[in-house]
Motif scaffolding. Structure first.
Motif, PDB file in Angstrom:
ATOM      1  N   ALA A   1     -26.811   1.094 -32.395  1.00  0.00           N
ATOM      2  CA  ALA A   1     -26.019  -0.120 -32.166  1.00  0.00           C
ATOM      3  C   ALA A   1     -26.915  -1.358 -32.098  1.00  0.00           C
ATOM      4  N   GLN A   2     -28.055  -1.220 -31.438  1.00  0.00           N
ATOM      5  CA  GLN A   2     -28.972  -2.350 -31.341  1.00  0.00           C
ATOM      6  C   GLN A   2     -29.534  -2.732 -32.705  1.00  0.00           C
TER       7      GLN A   2
ATOM      8  N   LEU B   1     -29.856 -10.977 -38.621  1.00  0.00           N
ATOM      9  CA  LEU B   1     -30.984 -11.414 -39.428  1.00  0.00           C
ATOM     10  C   LEU B   1     -30.826 -11.125 -40.923  1.00  0.00           C
ATOM     11  N   GLY B   2     -29.687 -10.574 -41.309  1.00  0.00           N
ATOM     12  CA  GLY B   2     -29.411 -10.424 -42.736  1.00  0.00           C
ATOM     13  C   GLY B   2     -29.841  -9.126 -43.356  1.00  0.00           C
ATOM     14  N   GLY B   3     -30.202  -8.138 -42.553  1.00  0.00           N
ATOM     15  CA  GLY B   3     -30.629  -6.868 -43.100  1.00  0.00           C
ATOM     16  C   GLY B   3     -29.476  -5.981 -43.494  1.00  0.00           C
ATOM     17  N   THR B   4     -29.793  -4.949 -44.259  1.00  0.00           N
ATOM     18  CA  THR B   4     -28.793  -3.955 -44.673  1.00  0.00           C
ATOM     19  C   THR B   4     -29.382  -2.567 -44.488  1.00  0.00           C
ATOM     20  N   GLY B   5     -28.538  -1.543 -44.674  1.00  0.00           N
ATOM     21  CA  GLY B   5     -29.030  -0.172 -44.619  1.00  0.00           C
ATOM     22  C   GLY B   5     -28.925   0.467 -43.256  1.00  0.00           C
TER      23      GLY B   5
ATOM     24  N   LEU C   1     -34.890   4.847 -39.885  1.00  0.00           N
ATOM     25  CA  LEU C   1     -36.341   4.727 -39.764  1.00  0.00           C
ATOM     26  C   LEU C   1     -36.728   3.701 -38.701  1.00  0.00           C
ATOM     27  N   ILE C   2     -35.973   2.614 -38.635  1.00  0.00           N
ATOM     28  CA  ILE C   2     -36.254   1.614 -37.598  1.00  0.00           C
ATOM     29  C   ILE C   2     -36.022   2.210 -36.220  1.00  0.00           C
ATOM     30  N   GLU C   3     -34.947   2.962 -36.073  1.00  0.00           N
ATOM     31  CA  GLU C   3     -34.646   3.587 -34.778  1.00  0.00           C
ATOM     32  C   GLU C   3     -35.743   4.569 -34.378  1.00  0.00           C
TER      33      GLU C   3
END
Length: 209
Positions: free
Chosen positions: A196-197, A205-209, A186-188
């Motif tokens: 990759a970015q 930053l500690g995110g997952t998924g 969803l971010i992409e």
């Protein structure tokens, strides 16, 4: 005749909702609700509720952003509860940055005390307003708009900020995107970054998924 009567009625109505007590020191032992903190009983209020010494010392700038924000909001400074004001101290190491962020509940006024800071905001039409501020310069950031501050000098910088709310709120864009479990796909799709970015930023930053 109607207009004077209207204004007189408005004045009387507004005065009926005026502040009926001198202050509302935050009761930090009570839950924080949509209207903020409830008031301490006047008998338990002391002068220390109206004094905050936490802005005297510099914050910890040994972190990812090389900067620190020390707040004097209602949770730290109970005396500002209900007054529509608060403060914060901003410390910057060399290369320090306060990332793009918003305060949903308040406008901000920044004054530079030491060094030079490039600061700016983006309006709802995506127009950017930014400038390098020097010692003594002041800049205002309208409520809810994305804004940032960056130390552009080769020595530490210091600034203080005031807010038009006892609890201005904070949302940092980078952490909102990459510091949680929002699916990478969803971010992409919504940022046009490649996988990759996104994975790299989530790892930082500690995110997952």
């Amino acid at each position: 005749m109607f207009i004077p009567i209207f204004f007189l009625s408005s004045l009387l109505l507004s005065s009926s909702y005026a502040l009926v007590q001198d202050f509302c020191v935050a009761d930090l032992s009570a839950p924080f609700g949509p209207a903020g903190y409830s008031c301490k009983k006047p008998a338990t209020v002391t002068v220390d509720d109206f004094v905050f010494s936490g802005l005297a010392a510099s914050g910890n700038i040994s972190n990812l952003i090389k900067a620190a924000v020390t707040p004097a909001f209602d949770a730290q400074f109970p005396g500002v509860n209900g007054l529509g004001i608060s403060l914060a101290r901003l410390d910057f190491a060399i290369g320090g940055v306060i990332p793009m962020h918003t305060h949903p509940g308040a406008s901000e006024v920044l004054i530079v005390i030491q060094g030079s800071i490039t600061a700016g905001f983006i309006d709802s039409a995506n127009k950017v307003y930014f400038k390098t501020l020097n010692k003594g310069d002041v800049m205002v950031f309208p409520q809810g708009l994305l804004h940032f501050q960056v130390n552009v000098e080769k020595f530490p910088a210091l600034a203080f900020a005031s807010f038009s709310s006892a609890n201005p709120g904070l949302q940092i864009l980078d952490f909102a995107l990459f510091g949680n479990d929002l699916p990478s796909e969803l971010i992409e799709d919504t940022t046009f970054l490649d996988d990759a970015q996104v994975k790299k930023l989530k790892a930082i930053l500690g995110g997952t998924g």
